[in-house]
Write a protein that holds these residues in place. Structure first.
Motif, PDB file in Angstrom:
ATOM      1  N   UNK A 279       0.822  -1.292  -0.103  1.00  0.00           N
ATOM      2  CA  UNK A 279      -0.033   0.026   0.350  1.00  0.00           C
ATOM      3  C   UNK A 279       0.663   1.609   0.312  1.00  0.00           C
ATOM      4  N   UNK A 280       2.083   1.029   0.910  1.00  0.00           N
ATOM      5  CA  UNK A 280       2.539   2.052   1.020  1.00  0.00           C
ATOM      6  C   UNK A 280       3.763   2.421  -0.630  1.00  0.00           C
ATOM      7  N   UNK A 281       3.981   1.203  -0.852  1.00  0.00           N
ATOM      8  CA  UNK A 281       4.374   1.393  -2.677  1.00  0.00           C
ATOM      9  C   UNK A 281       3.846   1.571  -3.252  1.00  0.00           C
ATOM     10  N   UNK A 282       2.256   1.963  -3.186  1.00  0.00           N
ATOM     11  CA  UNK A 282       1.239   2.563  -3.975  1.00  0.00           C
ATOM     12  C   UNK A 282      -0.013   1.772  -4.994  1.00  0.00           C
ATOM     13  N   UNK A 283       0.189   1.122  -4.417  1.00  0.00           N
ATOM     14  CA  UNK A 283      -1.291  -0.364  -4.987  1.00  0.00           C
ATOM     15  C   UNK A 283      -2.301   0.090  -3.760  1.00  0.00           C
ATOM     16  N   UNK A 284      -2.993  -0.017  -4.951  1.00  0.00           N
ATOM     17  CA  UNK A 284      -5.045   0.771  -3.927  1.00  0.00           C
ATOM     18  C   UNK A 284      -5.330  -0.441  -3.752  1.00  0.00           C
ATOM     19  N   UNK A 285      -5.614  -0.904  -2.306  1.00  0.00           N
ATOM     20  CA  UNK A 285      -6.175  -1.983  -1.599  1.00  0.00           C
ATOM     21  C   UNK A 285      -7.458  -1.238  -1.898  1.00  0.00           C
ATOM     22  N   UNK A 286      -8.268  -0.534  -2.163  1.00  0.00           N
ATOM     23  CA  UNK A 286      -9.774   0.126  -1.978  1.00  0.00           C
ATOM     24  C   UNK A 286     -10.962  -0.595  -2.379  1.00  0.00           C
TER      25      UNK A 286
ATOM     26  N   UNK B 220       0.926  -6.143   3.452  1.00  0.00           N
ATOM     27  CA  UNK B 220       1.920  -6.793   2.457  1.00  0.00           C
ATOM     28  C   UNK B 220       1.879  -7.683   1.847  1.00  0.00           C
ATOM     29  N   UNK B 221       0.933  -7.693   1.928  1.00  0.00           N
ATOM     30  CA  UNK B 221      -0.107  -8.694   0.387  1.00  0.00           C
ATOM     31  C   UNK B 221      -1.256  -8.105   0.066  1.00  0.00           C
ATOM     32  N   UNK B 222      -1.671  -8.251  -1.672  1.00  0.00           N
ATOM     33  CA  UNK B 222      -3.213  -8.206  -2.022  1.00  0.00           C
ATOM     34  C   UNK B 222      -3.820  -9.585  -2.443  1.00  0.00           C
ATOM     35  N   UNK B 223      -4.763 -10.358  -1.493  1.00  0.00           N
ATOM     36  CA  UNK B 223      -5.608 -11.429  -2.693  1.00  0.00           C
ATOM     37  C   UNK B 223      -6.291 -10.696  -3.912  1.00  0.00           C
TER      38      UNK B 223
ATOM     39  N   UNK C 106      -0.678 -11.245  -4.215  1.00  0.00           N
ATOM     40  CA  UNK C 106       0.723 -10.869  -4.811  1.00  0.00           C
ATOM     41  C   UNK C 106       1.076  -9.617  -4.155  1.00  0.00           C
ATOM     42  N   UNK C 107       2.799  -9.907  -3.626  1.00  0.00           N
ATOM     43  CA  UNK C 107       3.736  -9.021  -2.720  1.00  0.00           C
ATOM     44  C   UNK C 107       4.949  -8.223  -3.772  1.00  0.00           C
ATOM     45  N   UNK C 108       5.569  -7.199  -3.010  1.00  0.00           N
ATOM     46  CA  UNK C 108       6.521  -7.302  -3.632  1.00  0.00           C
ATOM     47  C   UNK C 108       8.137  -7.503  -2.988  1.00  0.00           C
ATOM     48  N   UNK C 109       8.513  -8.273  -2.941  1.00  0.00           N
ATOM     49  CA  UNK C 109       9.426  -8.739  -2.054  1.00  0.00           C
ATOM     50  C   UNK C 109      10.452  -7.203  -1.618  1.00  0.00           C
ATOM     51  N   UNK C 110      10.971  -7.575  -0.669  1.00  0.00           N
ATOM     52  CA  UNK C 110      11.844  -6.336  -0.560  1.00  0.00           C
ATOM     53  C   UNK C 110      13.554  -6.046  -0.966  1.00  0.00           C
ATOM     54  N   UNK C 111      14.155  -5.054  -2.212  1.00  0.00           N
ATOM     55  CA  UNK C 111      14.761  -5.325  -2.593  1.00  0.00           C
ATOM     56  C   UNK C 111      15.848  -4.287  -2.127  1.00  0.00           C
TER      57      UNK C 111
ATOM     58  N   UNK D 205       7.004   0.410 -11.632  1.00  0.00           N
ATOM     59  CA  UNK D 205       6.706  -0.306 -13.264  1.00  0.00           C
ATOM     60  C   UNK D 205       5.818  -1.547 -12.539  1.00  0.00           C
ATOM     61  N   UNK D 206       6.362  -2.074 -11.415  1.00  0.00           N
ATOM     62  CA  UNK D 206       6.065  -3.313 -10.427  1.00  0.00           C
ATOM     63  C   UNK D 206       4.469  -2.931 -10.053  1.00  0.00           C
ATOM     64  N   UNK D 207       4.273  -1.581  -9.564  1.00  0.00           N
ATOM     65  CA  UNK D 207       2.996  -1.328  -9.244  1.00  0.00           C
ATOM     66  C   UNK D 207       1.926  -1.560 -10.402  1.00  0.00           C
ATOM     67  N   UNK D 208       2.595  -0.793 -11.457  1.00  0.00           N
ATOM     68  CA  UNK D 208       1.531  -0.916 -12.620  1.00  0.00           C
ATOM     69  C   UNK D 208       1.226  -2.437 -13.031  1.00  0.00           C
TER      70      UNK D 208
END
Length: 387
Positions: free
Chosen positions: A109-116, A133-136, A292-297, A307-310
């Motif tokens: 969510x902080x990365x910019x993914x819309x969870x609404x 930390x993830x979005x189903x 769907x998660x975004x692993x820490x880099x 781009x990953x958020x898109x």
């Protein structure tokens, strides 16, 4: 490996890499988004593979990598240690607390993914300490299938099955008529626990209390099916696929199994009712599926993160949420989108109550779930094998 040791290992490798000038993410192209999923059955060129590629951001390549469900988290841990984690990874929902505790995934969510608008009961396992930390994008779950032909011959009305007593009465009736009763997966491990939970939760049980009367009642119910000859002795070792194959013989009246079997059931003329709670109503069922998660880099690349958020929003936003869920055969994680799925294929309407009542396995317990699940598995095996 314990969770604290995983974190320690990741930190140790990070320190070694710093001292040795490790390449970090140099193994990946700066213009490539790596997308890991646990669907190796969907090989290159299949519908899912092509669909994921449609979400490729402008100026980037999208590299899809697949692992079996049981291997993905271990491989993600290894990649994180090497500083070569993918930008997106689909993680099995009961493994989310472990992934978070190991420091493998970040706040999407902080990365910019819309969870609404996503359903709270479905998203629970991916929200830890109020952090997303993830979005189903969707779920599968369990129901009680039945063979209408057998029930008709045995004089059982499926509408009469509303609680445990009426289910057991139906099982006695069909076996007295010369048919077989019910198949289910009691295999050791999480898969068997997954199938046990609707009965436990349906007795108002809680995974944090394995000394309750509800727990004993659920163990007695399931083991009693084997003792009374309603369920095959192979249920103690059958996984969900094997239990379904037994049901497909046409000899059994009922089968507890997943929504992923629905289309096969439809072709065979089998029907489904929600799993009944002990004293009536619909039992809460566990959610299956991935987050769907975004692993820490190790080395943050803001452009690559954007781009990953898109990619994620392409898969989960707007009309595409339904397309994504349909591709994998899941119920969408938004109620209004599930309504569209039901309109398109009325067979899904019968699952609506089960999905609405479903709950995440780790939502309440987090990391403590893992130990509780192991204990349930052991107790379930003991109860069934004493018959």
């Amino acid at each position: 490996m314990g969770k604290k040791r995983i974190v320690a290992s990741v930190m140790s490798v990070a320190m070694l890499c710093s001292l040795a000038a490790c390449g970090g993410q140099s193994a990946q192209s700066s213009k490539t988004i790596e997308f890991w999923d646990p669907y190796p059955q969907y090989t290159a060129g299949t519908s899912w593979d092509k669909y994921v590629q449609t979400c490729k951001p402008d100026g980037y390549e999208l590299k899809r990598v697949t692992y079996p469900q049981s291997d993905l988290l271990n491989n993600l841990t290894t990649a994180a240690k090497a500083g070569n984690a993918p930008q997106i990874a689909l993680i099995d929902n009961p493994k989310m607390p472990s992934a978070v505790d190991a420091g493998l995934v970040t706040d999407i969510k902080a990365a910019g993914v819309d969870t609404t608008g996503f359903d709270e009961n479905i998203e629970g396992p991916g929200i830890i300490d109020n952090t997303w930390y993830g979005l189903a994008y969707g779920v599968n779950t369990l129901g009680l299938y039945y063979n209408p032909e057998i029930l008709s011959k045995a004089g059982v009305d499926p509408a009469s099955i509303t609680d445990w007593d009426s289910l057991n009465a139906a099982l006695k009736k069909v076996t007295d008529a010369g048919f077989k009763g019910i198949t289910f997966a009691g295999v050791s491990g999480e898969e068997g626990v997954f199938q046990f939970q609707p009965w436990f939760w349906g007795a108002n049980g809680d995974m944090s209390d394995l000394k309750s009367q509800a727990y004993q009642d659920a163990l007695d119910l399931v083991s009693g099916w084997i003792k009374n000859g309603y369920a095959p002795k192979s249920a103690t070792t059958d996984n969900q696929s094997a239990a379904w194959d037994v049901f497909l013989t046409g000899e059994y009246a009922f089968a507890e199994n997943g929504s992923w079997q629905e289309l096969t059931a439809e072709k065979k003329g089998y029907k489904m009712i929600p799993i009944p709670a002990k004293d009536g109503g619909v039992a809460p069922v566990p959610t299956g599926g991935e987050f769907i998660t975004m692993p820490i880099q190790k080395k943050e690349d803001k452009d690559k993160t954007a781009a990953a958020v898109k990619v994620i929003e392409c898969l989960t936003g707007g009309d595409n949420l339904k397309k994504t869920a349909d591709e994998i055969g899941y119920f969408a994680a938004k109620k209004d989108v599930r309504a569209e799925q039901e309109q398109e294929n009325p067979v899904w309407e019968q699952w609506a109550k089960s999905v609405d009542a479903a709950q995440g396995r780790t939502t309440k317990m987090g990391l403590k779930y893992e130990d509780a699940s192991a204990q349930v598995s052991e107790d379930l095996q003991n109860a069934m094998n004493q018959q």
